[in-house]
Design a protein around this motif. Structure first.
Motif, PDB file in Angstrom:
ATOM      1  N   VAL A   1      42.442  51.144  -7.260  1.00 35.07           N
ATOM      2  CA  VAL A   1      43.491  50.383  -6.574  1.00 35.07           C
ATOM      3  C   VAL A   1      43.168  48.901  -6.692  1.00 35.07           C
ATOM      4  N   SER A   2      44.198  48.077  -6.587  1.00 35.02           N
ATOM      5  CA  SER A   2      44.039  46.637  -6.786  1.00 35.02           C
ATOM      6  C   SER A   2      43.355  45.983  -5.593  1.00 35.02           C
ATOM      7  N   ASP A   3      42.876  44.776  -5.816  1.00 37.39           N
ATOM      8  CA  ASP A   3      42.302  44.005  -4.717  1.00 37.39           C
ATOM      9  C   ASP A   3      43.333  43.798  -3.612  1.00 37.39           C
ATOM     10  N   ARG A   4      44.574  43.537  -3.990  1.00 39.26           N
ATOM     11  CA  ARG A   4      45.623  43.287  -2.992  1.00 39.26           C
ATOM     12  C   ARG A   4      45.897  44.529  -2.163  1.00 39.26           C
ATOM     13  N   PHE A   5      45.942  45.683  -2.822  1.00 34.43           N
ATOM     14  CA  PHE A   5      46.138  46.934  -2.083  1.00 34.43           C
ATOM     15  C   PHE A   5      44.968  47.150  -1.124  1.00 34.43           C
ATOM     16  N   ALA A   6      43.743  46.947  -1.609  1.00 35.79           N
ATOM     17  CA  ALA A   6      42.561  47.164  -0.784  1.00 35.79           C
ATOM     18  C   ALA A   6      42.537  46.233   0.420  1.00 35.79           C
ATOM     19  N   VAL A   7      42.842  44.969   0.190  1.00 29.07           N
ATOM     20  CA  VAL A   7      42.841  43.996   1.295  1.00 29.07           C
ATOM     21  C   VAL A   7      43.894  44.369   2.330  1.00 29.07           C
ATOM     22  N   THR A   8      45.064  44.794   1.872  1.00 29.82           N
ATOM     23  CA  THR A   8      46.126  45.201   2.797  1.00 29.82           C
ATOM     24  C   THR A   8      45.693  46.402   3.618  1.00 29.82           C
ATOM     25  N   LEU A   9      45.084  47.390   2.957  1.00 32.35           N
ATOM     26  CA  LEU A   9      44.631  48.584   3.665  1.00 32.35           C
ATOM     27  C   LEU A   9      43.521  48.250   4.657  1.00 32.35           C
ATOM     28  N   VAL A  10      42.589  47.413   4.249  1.00 32.96           N
ATOM     29  CA  VAL A  10      41.512  47.008   5.156  1.00 32.96           C
ATOM     30  C   VAL A  10      42.074  46.293   6.378  1.00 32.96           C
ATOM     31  N   ASP A  11      43.051  45.444   6.175  1.00 32.78           N
ATOM     32  CA  ASP A  11      43.676  44.738   7.295  1.00 32.78           C
ATOM     33  C   ASP A  11      44.352  45.726   8.249  1.00 32.78           C
ATOM     34  N   ILE A  12      44.963  46.768   7.698  1.00 38.24           N
ATOM     35  CA  ILE A  12      45.616  47.778   8.536  1.00 38.24           C
ATOM     36  C   ILE A  12      44.577  48.532   9.376  1.00 38.24           C
ATOM     37  N   ILE A  13      43.480  48.906   8.747  1.00 36.33           N
ATOM     38  CA  ILE A  13      42.437  49.651   9.471  1.00 36.33           C
ATOM     39  C   ILE A  13      41.755  48.759  10.503  1.00 36.33           C
ATOM     40  N   GLY A  14      41.492  47.506  10.109  1.00 33.04           N
ATOM     41  CA  GLY A  14      40.928  46.566  11.061  1.00 33.04           C
ATOM     42  C   GLY A  14      39.446  46.306  10.891  1.00 33.04           C
ATOM     43  N   ARG A  15      38.829  45.853  11.988  1.00 34.06           N
ATOM     44  CA  ARG A  15      37.447  45.370  11.945  1.00 34.06           C
ATOM     45  C   ARG A  15      36.481  46.411  11.399  1.00 34.06           C
ATOM     46  N   GLU A  16      36.682  47.661  11.745  1.00 36.25           N
ATOM     47  CA  GLU A  16      35.763  48.707  11.282  1.00 36.25           C
ATOM     48  C   GLU A  16      35.703  48.729   9.758  1.00 36.25           C
ATOM     49  N   ALA A  17      36.848  48.652   9.113  1.00 35.31           N
ATOM     50  CA  ALA A  17      36.881  48.639   7.652  1.00 35.31           C
ATOM     51  C   ALA A  17      36.293  47.355   7.098  1.00 35.31           C
ATOM     52  N   ARG A  18      36.610  46.218   7.725  1.00 39.68           N
ATOM     53  CA  ARG A  18      36.077  44.937   7.229  1.00 39.68           C
ATOM     54  C   ARG A  18      34.558  44.925   7.266  1.00 39.68           C
ATOM     55  N   ASN A  19      33.980  45.504   8.293  1.00 36.53           N
ATOM     56  CA  ASN A  19      32.514  45.535   8.394  1.00 36.53           C
ATOM     57  C   ASN A  19      31.895  46.370   7.279  1.00 36.53           C
ATOM     58  N   ILE A  20      32.523  47.485   6.944  1.00 38.31           N
ATOM     59  CA  ILE A  20      31.993  48.354   5.878  1.00 38.31           C
ATOM     60  C   ILE A  20      32.110  47.653   4.530  1.00 38.31           C
ATOM     61  N   VAL A  21      33.291  47.090   4.252  1.00 40.54           N
ATOM     62  CA  VAL A  21      33.505  46.420   2.964  1.00 40.54           C
ATOM     63  C   VAL A  21      32.612  45.193   2.839  1.00 40.54           C
ATOM     64  N   GLN A  22      32.436  44.471   3.932  1.00 45.32           N
ATOM     65  CA  GLN A  22      31.584  43.281   3.888  1.00 45.32           C
ATOM     66  C   GLN A  22      30.164  43.636   3.481  1.00 45.32           C
ATOM     67  N   ALA A  23      29.704  44.804   3.892  1.00 49.84           N
ATOM     68  CA  ALA A  23      28.340  45.228   3.549  1.00 49.84           C
ATOM     69  C   ALA A  23      28.161  45.347   2.046  1.00 49.84           C
ATOM     70  N   SER A  24      29.241  45.680   1.333  1.00 54.27           N
ATOM     71  CA  SER A  24      29.138  45.829  -0.118  1.00 54.27           C
ATOM     72  C   SER A  24      29.013  44.488  -0.817  1.00 54.27           C
ATOM     73  N   ARG A  25      29.330  43.408  -0.100  1.00 55.51           N
ATOM     74  CA  ARG A  25      29.304  42.079  -0.718  1.00 55.51           C
ATOM     75  C   ARG A  25      27.984  41.366  -0.464  1.00 55.51           C
ATOM     76  N   VAL A  26      27.155  41.932   0.368  1.00 55.54           N
ATOM     77  CA  VAL A  26      25.863  41.320   0.667  1.00 55.54           C
ATOM     78  C   VAL A  26      24.902  41.628  -0.474  1.00 55.54           C
TER      79      VAL A  26
END
Length: 327
Positions: free
Chosen positions: A135-160
């Protein structure tokens, strides 16, 4: 980093707690399947959205590249289906406390669905034919925004940096150990042959002698001192019959670093000698090992027997999908 969507209706309760994704290599009729083939291009730190029962129920961070492995038995049991070999990717999944139903959010998600290999129908319902897709970055960002902080925390861990250390290919190691036991316990094979087959697993012994009848130096680095070279199977030892494990045409002499790249599918060879580089290979590491991904390399022609075994390597080991993924 890339984003993936995996439909796990039938396998969620095994794969998510077990920490992996597994797919066959082909359909039951032997035909290629894009949604299995995409497994080849998952890389460590990629994000995986797990969909089951109409919900995005977990998010995972890939911890390995794809590798050959037997179909696992149900999670919690030991062993595997040794005769059913597919693709496995190790994934560190986190189950969501607040699963999300995509069908309730298609006004936001539908415009971001890919034109090909979409994970959902336009109404938000899942597609039974899909296992894994990008899936595209835009789709992923939209889905993460829908899920909220819990998803952002998980995805952020992949960027560390170094957040995900690539895991040991557990399924691959178990399979090779199983094959080794089969060989050592086979009383129908003479003891000297059994020892030669076991040594061939490490690219040594009789197999290396047979390869030297055809090969005289590393195909890539041109190192020709035999003590610095390993006989590498084109059709991996784990996939081969006992005869193929000792067949000199099933081998190339390679330095250890090139052997590693070849064995794990980061490089392969066309029958005419052109070097193929996987899109998931780390470019700077390859350069330090003697392969510049930006420079065309030809290592010379192969024998008819070698070409047959290289066909298998490109089909079953090399980490590049045959299907065009949206970038």
């Amino acid at each position: 980093m890339r984003y993936w969507w995996v439909n796990q209706k039938q396998t969620y309760r095994h794969e998510v707690p077990g920490g992996y994704m597994w797919s066959p290599k082909r359909k039951a009729n032997g035909h290629s399947n894009a949604f299995y083939d995409f497994m080849r291009e998952v890389a460590p730190s990629d994000v995986v959205f797990s969909y089951a029962d109409g919900l995005v129920k977990a998010i995972g961070i890939a911890a390995s590249h794809a590798y050959e492995a037997p179909k696992p038995l149900a999670f919690g049991l030991s062993g595997a289906y040794w005769d059913k070999i597919g693709w496995r990717v190790d994934v560190r999944f986190v189950e969501l406390r607040g699963p999300v139903k995509p069908a309730d959010h298609m006004a936001l998600l539908a415009p971001e669905l890919p034109k090909r290999y979409a994970p959902l129908q336009s109404n938000g319902h899942g597609l039974q034919s899909v296992y894994l897709t990008s899936v595209s970055d835009r789709f992923a960002v939209t889905l993460v925004d829908i899920i909220g902080r819990e998803a952002r925390n998980i995805v952020q861990a992949s960027r560390v940096a170094d957040a995900v250390q690539p895991s040991i290919a557990v399924g691959l190691l178990e399979w090779e150990e199983h094959e080794l036991q089969v060989v050592t316990q086979d009383s129908t094979v003479p003891e000297t042959t059994r020892k030669a087959i076991v040594m061939a697993r490490r690219g040594q012994g009789l197999f290396k002698q047979n390869v030297r009848k055809l090969e005289h130096a590393c195909r890539v680095t041109r190192v020709d001192r035999i003590e610095h070279l390993r006989a590498s199977h084109c059709k991996p030892w784990r996939d081969s019959t006992n005869d193929e494990r000792l067949d000199g045409e099933n081998g190339l002499l390679l330095t250890p670093s090139i052997d590693h790249l070849f064995d794990r599918g980061f490089i392969s060879f066309q029958n005419d000698g052109r070097v193929l580089v996987s899109p998931v290979a780390h470019g700077e590491s390859l350069r330090r090992m003697g392969i510049d991904p930006d420079v065309a390399i030809n290592v010379g022609s192969f024998s008819e027997g070698q070409r047959k075994f290289l066909d298998f390597h490109r089909e079953s080991v090399f980490l590049e999908t045959k299907f065009k993924l949206e970038r």
